[in-house]
Design a protein around this motif. Sequence first.
Motif, PDB file in Angstrom:
ATOM      1  N   GLY A   1      -3.558   2.200   4.639  1.00  0.00           N
ATOM      2  CA  GLY A   1      -3.138   2.493   5.378  1.00  0.00           C
ATOM      3  C   GLY A   1      -2.224   2.781   6.246  1.00  0.00           C
ATOM      4  N   MET A   2      -0.902   1.897   5.936  1.00  0.00           N
ATOM      5  CA  MET A   2       0.246   2.656   6.754  1.00  0.00           C
ATOM      6  C   MET A   2       0.541   3.187   4.854  1.00  0.00           C
ATOM      7  SD  MET A   2       1.165  -1.059   8.317  1.00  0.00           S
ATOM      8  CE  MET A   2       2.979  -0.702   8.515  1.00  0.00           C
ATOM      9  N   GLU A   3       0.236   2.784   3.963  1.00  0.00           N
ATOM     10  CA  GLU A   3       1.568   3.336   2.945  1.00  0.00           C
ATOM     11  C   GLU A   3       0.830   4.941   3.237  1.00  0.00           C
ATOM     12  OE1 GLU A   3       0.794   4.198  -1.613  1.00  0.00           O
ATOM     13  OE2 GLU A   3       0.245   2.354  -0.667  1.00  0.00           O
ATOM     14  N   LYS A   4      -0.445   5.393   3.240  1.00  0.00           N
ATOM     15  CA  LYS A   4      -1.072   6.460   3.352  1.00  0.00           C
ATOM     16  C   LYS A   4      -0.649   7.331   4.313  1.00  0.00           C
ATOM     17  CE  LYS A   4      -5.749   9.296   2.587  1.00  0.00           C
ATOM     18  NZ  LYS A   4      -5.062  10.528   2.504  1.00  0.00           N
ATOM     19  N   SER A   5      -0.510   6.596   5.549  1.00  0.00           N
ATOM     20  CA  SER A   5       0.310   7.605   6.666  1.00  0.00           C
ATOM     21  C   SER A   5       0.953   7.859   6.404  1.00  0.00           C
ATOM     22  CB  SER A   5       0.161   6.692   7.658  1.00  0.00           C
ATOM     23  OG  SER A   5       0.987   7.540   8.815  1.00  0.00           O
TER      24      SER A   5
ATOM     25  N   PRO B   1      -4.768  -6.099   3.108  1.00  0.00           N
ATOM     26  CA  PRO B   1      -4.181  -5.622   2.503  1.00  0.00           C
ATOM     27  C   PRO B   1      -4.750  -3.224   1.938  1.00  0.00           C
ATOM     28  CG  PRO B   1      -5.671  -7.110   1.125  1.00  0.00           C
ATOM     29  CD  PRO B   1      -5.230  -6.965   2.897  1.00  0.00           C
ATOM     30  N   PHE B   2      -5.678  -3.472   3.518  1.00  0.00           N
ATOM     31  CA  PHE B   2      -6.361  -2.448   3.973  1.00  0.00           C
ATOM     32  C   PHE B   2      -5.584  -2.141   5.179  1.00  0.00           C
ATOM     33  CE2 PHE B   2     -10.459  -4.799   2.759  1.00  0.00           C
ATOM     34  CZ  PHE B   2     -10.257  -4.350   1.761  1.00  0.00           C
ATOM     35  N   VAL B   3      -4.712  -2.400   6.406  1.00  0.00           N
ATOM     36  CA  VAL B   3      -4.191  -2.534   7.233  1.00  0.00           C
ATOM     37  C   VAL B   3      -2.471  -1.467   6.013  1.00  0.00           C
ATOM     38  CG1 VAL B   3      -2.179  -2.641   8.842  1.00  0.00           C
ATOM     39  CG2 VAL B   3      -4.246  -4.009   8.478  1.00  0.00           C
ATOM     40  N   ALA B   4      -2.655  -3.044   5.112  1.00  0.00           N
ATOM     41  CA  ALA B   4      -1.157  -2.156   4.725  1.00  0.00           C
ATOM     42  C   ALA B   4      -1.395  -0.540   3.316  1.00  0.00           C
ATOM     43  CB  ALA B   4      -0.754  -2.939   3.372  1.00  0.00           C
TER      44      ALA B   4
ATOM     45  N   ILE C   1       5.727 -13.422   5.464  1.00  0.00           N
ATOM     46  CA  ILE C   1       4.544 -12.499   5.976  1.00  0.00           C
ATOM     47  C   ILE C   1       3.807 -12.665   6.581  1.00  0.00           C
ATOM     48  CG2 ILE C   1       3.758 -10.245   4.894  1.00  0.00           C
ATOM     49  CD1 ILE C   1       5.970  -8.970   3.962  1.00  0.00           C
ATOM     50  N   PHE C   2       3.220 -13.675   4.991  1.00  0.00           N
ATOM     51  CA  PHE C   2       1.965 -14.497   5.089  1.00  0.00           C
ATOM     52  C   PHE C   2       1.772 -15.273   6.414  1.00  0.00           C
ATOM     53  CE2 PHE C   2       1.648 -13.423   0.801  1.00  0.00           C
ATOM     54  CZ  PHE C   2       0.956 -12.249   1.109  1.00  0.00           C
TER      55      PHE C   2
ATOM     56  N   PHE D   1      -3.301 -14.641  13.173  1.00  0.00           N
ATOM     57  CA  PHE D   1      -5.028 -14.250  12.947  1.00  0.00           C
ATOM     58  C   PHE D   1      -5.974 -14.370  11.851  1.00  0.00           C
ATOM     59  CE2 PHE D   1      -2.071 -10.469  12.864  1.00  0.00           C
ATOM     60  CZ  PHE D   1      -2.034  -9.654  14.005  1.00  0.00           C
ATOM     61  N   GLY D   2      -5.019 -16.178  11.522  1.00  0.00           N
ATOM     62  CA  GLY D   2      -5.767 -16.521  10.967  1.00  0.00           C
ATOM     63  C   GLY D   2      -6.206 -16.757   9.697  1.00  0.00           C
ATOM     64  N   VAL D   3      -7.156 -16.841   8.725  1.00  0.00           N
ATOM     65  CA  VAL D   3      -6.757 -16.703   7.881  1.00  0.00           C
ATOM     66  C   VAL D   3      -8.536 -15.876   6.793  1.00  0.00           C
ATOM     67  CG1 VAL D   3      -8.335 -18.608   5.197  1.00  0.00           C
ATOM     68  CG2 VAL D   3      -7.092 -19.254   7.294  1.00  0.00           C
ATOM     69  N   HIS D   4      -8.579 -15.371   8.219  1.00  0.00           N
ATOM     70  CA  HIS D   4      -9.195 -13.979   7.829  1.00  0.00           C
ATOM     71  C   HIS D   4      -8.482 -12.818   8.225  1.00  0.00           C
ATOM     72  CE1 HIS D   4     -13.088 -16.120   8.433  1.00  0.00           C
ATOM     73  NE2 HIS D   4     -12.782 -16.434   9.363  1.00  0.00           N
ATOM     74  N   GLY D   5      -7.189 -13.069   8.732  1.00  0.00           N
ATOM     75  CA  GLY D   5      -6.422 -12.109   8.499  1.00  0.00           C
ATOM     76  C   GLY D   5      -5.964 -11.836   6.863  1.00  0.00           C
TER      77      GLY D   5
END
Length: 99
Positions: A33-37, A28-31, A11-12, A19-23
């Motif tokens: 968001g997916m959990e909340k969805s 964490p925010f994408v993860a 995954i990493f 996306f580079g290191v900035h990804g």
Amino acid sequence: LNHHRGGSTMIFTTIIKRFGVHGLFVFPFVALGMEKSFYDSAMSLRGIDPNQRAADREGEGFPSGGHLLPSFSVVAVRDHAITLRDILPSALFPAPTEQ
């Protein structure tokens, strides 16, 4: 896919390659968001509005408060909880016989 089989490394590595290191900062925010969805959609299927706080849960502290955030549900709130009769063909549920 789990940590012991190299899932975390995969995954990493994929995130860094695409996306580079900035990804790594966005992940964490994408993860979350997916959990909340997923959670909001599951509650909506059960007929529970994720934006309403139940009266019997007033005064609870952290981590409650998800009702204050926008809903990420991918389905509308049902008027009743989903059951097997909603999913499976009606032929599997014979009509009740009167005795």
